[in-house]
Design an enzyme around this catalytic site. Structure first.
Site, mmCIF file in Angstrom:
data_model
loop_
_atom_site.group_PDB
_atom_site.id
_atom_site.type_symbol
_atom_site.label_atom_id
_atom_site.label_comp_id
_atom_site.label_asym_id
_atom_site.label_seq_id
_atom_site.Cartn_x
_atom_site.Cartn_y
_atom_site.Cartn_z
ATOM 1 N N HIS A 1 8.191 0.958 -4.550
ATOM 2 C CA HIS A 1 7.651 0.933 -3.188
ATOM 3 C C HIS A 1 6.197 1.394 -3.117
ATOM 4 C CE1 HIS A 1 7.862 1.973 1.285
ATOM 5 N NE2 HIS A 1 8.298 0.729 1.222
ATOM 6 N N LYS B 1 2.122 1.327 -3.256
ATOM 7 C CA LYS B 1 1.037 0.382 -2.990
ATOM 8 C C LYS B 1 -0.229 1.023 -3.543
ATOM 9 C CE LYS B 1 4.105 -0.471 0.514
ATOM 10 N NZ LYS B 1 5.223 0.404 0.881
ATOM 11 N N ASP C 1 -11.508 0.220 -12.528
ATOM 12 C CA ASP C 1 -12.409 0.909 -13.467
ATOM 13 C C ASP C 1 -12.126 2.406 -13.551
ATOM 14 O OD1 ASP C 1 -13.595 -1.486 -14.067
ATOM 15 O OD2 ASP C 1 -15.339 -1.189 -12.769
ATOM 16 N N HIS D 1 3.509 0.561 10.932
ATOM 17 C CA HIS D 1 4.013 0.724 9.573
ATOM 18 C C HIS D 1 3.316 1.869 8.835
ATOM 19 C CE1 HIS D 1 4.846 -0.837 5.347
ATOM 20 N NE2 HIS D 1 6.044 -0.784 5.890
ATOM 21 N N LYS E 1 2.271 5.495 7.519
ATOM 22 C CA LYS E 1 3.020 6.711 7.200
ATOM 23 C C LYS E 1 1.995 7.844 7.045
ATOM 24 C CE LYS E 1 5.041 3.066 4.709
ATOM 25 N NZ LYS E 1 6.064 2.605 5.528
ATOM 26 N N ASP F 1 -2.151 20.867 11.751
ATOM 27 C CA ASP F 1 -3.215 21.750 12.252
ATOM 28 C C ASP F 1 -4.612 21.164 12.074
ATOM 29 O OD1 ASP F 1 -1.187 23.452 12.921
ATOM 30 O OD2 ASP F 1 -1.592 24.939 11.367
#
Length: 486
Positions: free
Chosen positions: A224, A226, A231, A404, A406, A411
Site C-alpha cells: 500500500h 506510494k 537519484d 483520500h 491521510k 498542536d
C-alpha cells in the site's frame, strides 16, 4: 457395510469438531486484540465451514515461505547498512520539540535511527501540481528512479509520467517500478507493462493474487506504499496513487479523489531508499541497498531544513510501529488534534486515545468523506461516531469528493503524512509508510490544507445524529461486528 458407513460418519463428525477445536485453539493462542478474536470465534461457530476457510485465508499474517526467507536473509545486510548510517551523526537531529519528543524517542528505539535534519519539504495538495512536479524531476534524473504504488491507472497526466519514465530509462537512468497486483490489476492488462519493459524499466507485480495459493499467503496483505525516489536525493510519498482523478472511478458516485503528497530533498531520501530496497528484495530476491546520503549539510539547510522521521510498517518491519506511533502522537496532544482519513475504523486503543484527548480538553477534529467507495467501511465508520461525539470530538464530513488524504496534526507542530488509513488493515497488516515532521512551519502549511477541507465539510450535529433511523443503527452495528476484518 452398515458398520463401515457408521465408522465413516463418526470419523467425519470427530474430524469436523477436531478441526473447529484446532482453529479455536489457534485463535486463542495467537496474541491478538480481544474484539478480533471474538469476531473470528463467532464467525467460526455460526458459519463453521465459511469461518474456517476465511480464517485460514485471512486470519493470520504470513508472507509466504519464499518471501519470509528473503526477509530473514536481508536483515543482516540491512542492519549493517543502518549501523553505518548511524555513524553519520551530524545528519540526525539531537533534540525535538516537546510535543514531538515522545514519538521521535519511540522511533529511535524501535527503528534504530533518529529523525534526519536538513531536508527541504513541500506539501503538494493537487494532483496536477504533484504529477507535473514529478514529471520535471523525472526529466532531470541522472542515475536511478524507484517507484512503488498500490494503484497505477493509465489516463490523463499519468500517461505523461509513464512517457517521461520510459524516456528516462532509454537515456540510461536505472528505473524500477513495483505495483501491487490487486490494486493495479487493470494496469497489468494494458500494453503499458510491455512498453515499459521494452524501454528498459524493471516492472514488478508485487504480492501476486493467486487463488491457488490462498492458504499459503494472505491475499489481503497488500503493498500500500506510494513512494518515488529519484537519484537517492529527491523523494515523494503521501496518499496519492498514480491516478488522474478525472479518469479514475468516475462511476463510483463519490466524486474526484482528493489527495496530498510530500516532496522532499535531502538526506531523508536515503532512509526512504532503504525501505524501498527491503520491499524490492522481499519481492524479487535482488539486493539494491542505497548509497550513503550526502552528509554535508550546509548551514542554511540546517537552519531552514525540516527534521523528518520515516516510519515503515509491514512484514519484516517493527511490529505495530504505525499503531504505536499514532497512539503516541494522540497522547502527546495538549491543545489541538486534527486527523483526516478516508476510512475510519480504528482499533479500540486508538478510539479510546482519541476520546480521552477530547475529554481532557484537547480540541479534536476528524475529517472524513461524506461518501465512500466502500459500503462496508462507510457503515462500520458510522458505528464509531456516537462514542466520538459523546466524548466531544468534532466530526466533519467532507463534501468536495472522496477525501483520500491521510494526515495528523498535533498542536500545530507535529505532523504525520503518509499512506496509513485509520483502519485495521493499515494499522496492522499492509506495507505502509508515514512521515513524521517536527516543524511548526510545515504544521502551518498542513493546517491551512486541513482548514480548507473543513470549509468544504459539514459538521456532524450530535442531536441530529441521535435521531437517525433505527435501521441505520442496526446496519452500523452489523458492520461494526466485522470491523476487526476491515
Amino acid at each position: 457395510m452398515t458398520t463401515f458407513y457408521t465408522v465413516i460418519s463418526w470419523l467425519s463428525v470427530f474430524g469436523y469438531w477436531l478441526l473447529i477445536a484446532g482453529v479455536t485453539l489457534r485463535i486463542l493462542m495467537k496474541r491478538r486484540a480481544v474484539p478480533s478474536a471474538m469476531a473470528w470465534l463467532l464467525v467460526i461457530y455460526i458459519l463453521p465451514l465459511v469461518g474456517i476457510i476465511a480464517y485460514l485465508s485471512f486470519g493470520e499474517l504470513h508472507l509466504g515461505k519464499r518471501r519470509a526467507e528473503r526477509a530473514k536473509a536481508m536483515w543482516p545486510s540491512t542492519a549493517r547498512w543502518l549501523s553505518e548510517l548511524k555513524d553519520c551523526q551530524h545528519i540526525f537531529a539531537s533534540s525535538n520539540s516537546e510535543v514531538a519528543t515522545p514519538l521521535f524517542q519511540l522511533c529511535e528505539r524501535r527503528q534504530g535511527i533518529s529523525g534526519v535534519k536538513g531536508n527541504q519539504l513541500q506539501l503538494l495538495t493537487t494532483t496536477d501540481d504533484t504529477l507535473k512536479a514529478l514529471v520535471r524531476d523525472i526529466e532531470l534524473a541522472r542515475h536511478n528512479i524507484e517507484m512503488v504504488f498500490y494503484i497505477w491507472q493509465p489516463g490523463g497526466l499519468v500517461d505523461q509520467v509513464a512517457e517521461s519514465l520510459m524516456a528516462a530509462a532509454r537515456r540510461g537512468v536505472h528505473c524500477r517500478l513495483m505495483l501491487d497486483s490487486a490494486g493495479s490489476q487493470q494496469f497489468f492488462r494494458t500494453p503499458y507493462p510491455a512498453m515499459m519493459r521494452n524501454a528498459g524499466i524493471e516492472v514488478v507485480e508485487a504480492l501476486k493474487v493467486n487463488v491457488f495459493r490462498v492458504f499459503l499467503r494472505r491475499m489481503d496483505l497488500r503493498q500500500h506504499r506510494k513512494v518515488v525516489l529519484i537519484d537517492n536525493y529527491v523523494a515523494y510519498t503521501g496518499s496519492m496513487n498514480m491516478v488522474d482523478p478525472r479518469f479514475f472511478k468516475q462511476d463510483a458516485g463519490v466524486g474526484q479523489w482528493i489527495d496530498m503528497m510530500a516532496r522532499m530533498e535531502g538526506p531523508v531520501a536515503t532512509t526512504i531508499g532503504i525501505v524501498y530496497a527491503c520491499d524490492w528484495e522481499i519481492e524479487t530476491g535482488k539486493r539494491i541497498l542505497p548509497p550513503p546520503p550526502d552528509t554535508h549539510i550546509m548551514p542554511f539547510e540546517e537552519e531552514s531544513g525540516h527534521t523528518i522521521q520515516v516510519i515503515a510498517s509491514g512484514p519484516g518491519f517493527p511490529e505495530e510501529m504505525i499503531h504505536q506511533a499514532l497512539l503516541t502522537a494522540v497522547y502527546a496532544a495538549r491543545k489541538q488534534l486534527i486527523m483526516t482519513t478516508p476510512y475510519l475504523v480504528p482499533s479500540d486503543d486508538l478510539l479510546h486515545a482519541i476520546c480521552t484527548a477530547a475529554q481532557r480538553g484537547v480540541d479534536v477534529s476528524i475529517i472524513v468523506p461524506r461518501d465512500n467507495d466502500s459500503m462496508m467501511v462507510r457503515w462500520a465508520s458510522r458505528a464509531f461516531f456516537s462514542e466520538l461525539l459523546d466524548a466531544g470530538v468534532k466530526i466533519y464530513q467532507f463534501e468536495g469528493g472522496l477525501l483520500h488524504s491521510k494526515s495528523v496534526l498535533v498542536d500545530g507542530q507535529l505532523s504525520l503524512v503518509g499512506t496509513v488509513n485509520l483502519d485495521m488493515r493499515s494499522l496492522w497488516l499492509n506495507f505502509e509508510i508515514t512521515l513524521v515532521i517536527d516543524d511548526d512551519g510545515f504544521g502551518a502549511d498542513l493546517a491551512q490544507v486541513q482548514d480548507d477541507y473543513i470549509a468544504r465539510s459539514v459538521l456532524l450535529d450530535g442531536e441530529q445524529w441521535n435521531k437517525r433511523p433505527l435501521w441505520h443503527r442496526v446496519t452500523e452495528r452489523l458492520f461494526y461486528f466485522f470491523s476487526p476484518f476491515l
